[in-house]
Scaffold this motif. Structure first.
Motif, PDB file in Angstrom:
ATOM      1  N   TYR A   1      -4.580  10.734  -6.194  1.00 28.90           N
ATOM      2  CA  TYR A   1      -3.537   9.753  -5.919  1.00 28.90           C
ATOM      3  C   TYR A   1      -3.916   8.491  -6.683  1.00 28.90           C
TER       4      TYR A   1
ATOM      5  N   ALA B   1      -6.450   9.463   0.796  1.00 28.45           N
ATOM      6  CA  ALA B   1      -5.117   9.729   0.226  1.00 28.45           C
ATOM      7  C   ALA B   1      -4.450  10.842   1.016  1.00 28.45           C
TER       8      ALA B   1
ATOM      9  N   GLN C   1      -0.405  12.353  -2.906  1.00 28.16           N
ATOM     10  CA  GLN C   1      -1.109  12.925  -4.063  1.00 28.16           C
ATOM     11  C   GLN C   1      -0.178  13.855  -4.850  1.00 28.16           C
TER      12      GLN C   1
ATOM     13  N   TRP D   1       2.240  11.888  -6.825  1.00 26.75           N
ATOM     14  CA  TRP D   1       1.617  11.230  -7.982  1.00 26.75           C
ATOM     15  C   TRP D   1       1.380  12.236  -9.118  1.00 26.75           C
TER      16      TRP D   1
ATOM     17  N   GLY E   1       0.720   5.686   1.310  1.00 27.96           N
ATOM     18  CA  GLY E   1       0.228   6.940   0.722  1.00 27.96           C
ATOM     19  C   GLY E   1      -1.223   7.228   1.090  1.00 27.96           C
TER      20      GLY E   1
END
Ligand SMILES: Cc1cc2nc3c(=O)[nH]c(=O)nc-3n(C[C@H](O)[C@H](O)[C@H](O)COP(=O)(O)OP(=O)(O)OC[C@H]3O[C@@H](n4cnc5c(N)ncnc54)[C@H](O)[C@@H]3O)c2cc1C
Length: 538
Positions: free
Chosen positions: A414, A468, A473, A476, A534
């Motif tokens: 992430y 994270a 993740q 991302w 997040g």
């Protein structure tokens, strides 16, 4: 029984640009108890290990340095546009001394295991010297280009001469005088080393797998008036590079090269070529990384330069890259590289035209059925970039899950800062952050500041861990891939794609954000300002 205090608040692994500033920040700003482990004998990282002839930075020195110490920006005098390795190492030694960093560093010590304990929510770090210590935070400052890649070529054990990897060159140097030397590789390192070795050696044979597009470095002393003017506006320079696309004072030409006349673009290409450095690569027309047709015009300009410089047309042909777009591999900077192939003592052996390397023999290298004699072999074969040094840490996280398993199909992170399932473990310039696609001190300082702010936040809010979320993740990772798939980057067999290491998953390793390092910084700051969106803080 209550858990005893951990040995340290934080363990930092690595003492290059990243680890040095990380220590400074955690210790002197946050007052934490920190230990740095470093495999080398002193600070410097890249600039401790890479001592090959011609080793120097390709970023301009006035921005290839720390900016956190504004006084030092004024005091330090660089001797050249791109200083050599010993000078950069001297600079980093000076920073270490100035900020008294070494007292919290243990050198000659390689971290070999990093394990999270679910019960205590602490990390245990083990080293090859037998240390076993606990800490609440671990910061991997292990570098993106610190795990050397030595290709498995048959016969090396039987070679009667000496051989070296450029990233592990002996401190006392190597005397190439009167020697027959073979250099394997033609990437950015080789492009720096080859002219210097050719100058000393009796005979130099260069083994090329893939030709690279090289552009002129134009190194030299910087006009003292320019230096003075830069020092006067350092504050503005720092703001510019931090919000720029690649961490330089460079910006794309805001139009398509396809909209220009041949005369207009030739003039622009000449200007960038004359400016030298990364201008041609990182401040070219904005569609260069997106449109194959636009890219071809830039590539064609370089090809004409190669043909003009290299006298033997067959050699020039071998040096002209084929099969991938310009700019999609790390840009090597050329100081007499192409001219070197005009020398009588230099031979180019190209894998496609002459045949690939088959074996190392007792007295040289056999390629395409022919033996090329060598007394010394220099491997300029680069690194297992970005993931290599992290995987070598043998990290196991929550529930004993191994990082190397989580990353078997390529890295997942992430923001390039943390990995789901590995609480309180931060990866400076990690995969899926701008990292190697930027002027790295800018990205390093951004990551260090973000991590320090994050730890300060945890401490002041009474939180023990940050982690994270798998969702953030995955989003991302998808974003990183979506953006890069709009560019020409995935088409190249580059180390950015992991293509230099046999068996490495073909995944784009850094992050090429739509607004570059400036946009990425903004995103990271927004995440923090939004209460670490997040992430789970517990
Ligand atoms: C030849 C060369 C030229 C470069 N030129 C440029 C340039 O012009 N511009 C630019 O922006 N970047 C350049 N780079 C990239 C360069 O790596 C970064 O700029 C910067 O030096 C990275 O600093 P770092 O501290 O993150 O990593 P490094 O400098 O790589 O330091 C990491 C340190 O961690 C240590 N380490 C790793 N694993 C362990 C372990 N398990 N245990 C203990 N210690 C460990 C290593 O020994 C190393 O000293 C260049 C890289 C190379 C190789």
């Amino acid at each position: 029984m209550a858990n005893p205090q951990p040995d340290f608040d934080a363990i930092v692994i690595g003492a290059g640009f990243s680890g040095m500033y990380m220590l400074k920040s955690l210790r002197d700003r946050l007052g934490l108890k920190v230990r740095v482990y470093e495999a080398g004998d002193t600070v410097g990282g890249t600039w401790y290990w890479n001592r090959y002839p011609g080793a120097r930075c390709d970023s301009d020195s006035y921005i290839y340095c720390y900016t956190f110490d504004r006084q030092l920006l004024q005091e330090w005098q660089w001797s050249e546009r791109y200083p050599e390795q010993p000078e950069i190492l001297r600079y980093l030694e000076h920073v270490a001394q100035r900020h008294d960093l070494k007292r919290d560093m243990q050198f000659g010590t390689r971290v070999t295991g990093v394990r999270f304990d679910d019960a205590t929510e602490r990390w245990t770090v083990g080293t090859d010297r037998g240390d076993t210590v606990t800490a609440r935070y671990v910061i991997a400052a292990v570098g993106s280009l610190s795990d050397s890649n030595l290709p498995a070529i048959k016969g090396l054990d039987h070679f009667k001469g000496r051989w070296y990897h450029t990233s592990q060159f002996p401190k006392e140097g190597v005397d190439f005088t009167n020697k027959r030397v073979a250099v394997i590789g033609t990437g950015a390192t080789a492009v720096q080393a080859i002219p210097e070795i050719a100058y000393q050696a009796k005979q130099l044979t260069v083994f090329q797998r893939t030709a690279n597009y090289c552009v002129p470095a134009r190194n030299g002393h910087v006009d003292p008036d320019v230096v003075k003017a830069r020092k006067a506006r350092y504050g503005e320079i720092v703001d510019t590079i931090r919000s720029s696309f690649f961490g330089f004072e460079l910006a794309f030409i805001p139009k398509s090269v396809l909209e220009t006349t041949p005369e207009e673009r030739e003039k622009e290409f000449d200007r960038m070529w004359d400016e030298g450095g990364f201008a041609f690569w990182l401040a070219n027309y904005q569609d260069m990384f997106f449109s194959a047709e636009a890219n071809r015009l830039c590539a064609d300009y370089i090809e004409r330069k190669i043909r003009k410089t290299v006298k033997n047309p067959a050699t020039a042909e071998k040096l002209i890259p084929k099969g991938y777009a310009y700019g999609t591999k790390r840009q090597p900077l050329d100081s007499h590289y192409y001219e070197t192939f005009n020398l009588d003592n230099v031979t180019l052996v190209d894998a496609k035209a002459d045949g690939p390397i088959e074996a190392i023999t007792e007295h040289g290298i056999r390629a395409g059925g022919k033996e090329y004699p060598a007394d010394i072999i220099v491997f300029a074969t680069g690194f297992d970039a970005m993931t290599g040094p992290l995987k070598a840490l043998n990290v196991s996280g929550r529930g004993g899950a191994r990082l190397n398993d989580a990353w078997k199909d390529g890295p997942r992170s992430y923001l390039g800062l943390m990995v789901a399932g590995f609480p309180n473990l931060f990866t400076l310039t990690g995969p899926q952050s701008p990292s190697v696609l930027s002027n790295m001190p800018v990205s390093i300082e951004q990551h260090v500041d973000w991590v320090s702010d994050c730890i300060a936040h945890l401490e002041s809010h009474g939180k023990k861990t940050i982690e994270a979320t798998p969702d953030a993740q995955e989003r991302w990772v998808a974003h990183v891939n979506e953006i890069v798939n709009m560019t020409l980057m995935p088409g190249a067999n580059s180390w950015y794609m992991g293509a230099n290491i046999p068996g490495k998953p073909r995944v784009f390793l850094p992050y090429l954000g739509p607004e570059g390092v400036g946009g990425y910084r903004k995103k990271c700051d927004e995440v923090a300002a939004g209460g670490y969106e997040g992430f789970v803080l517990a």
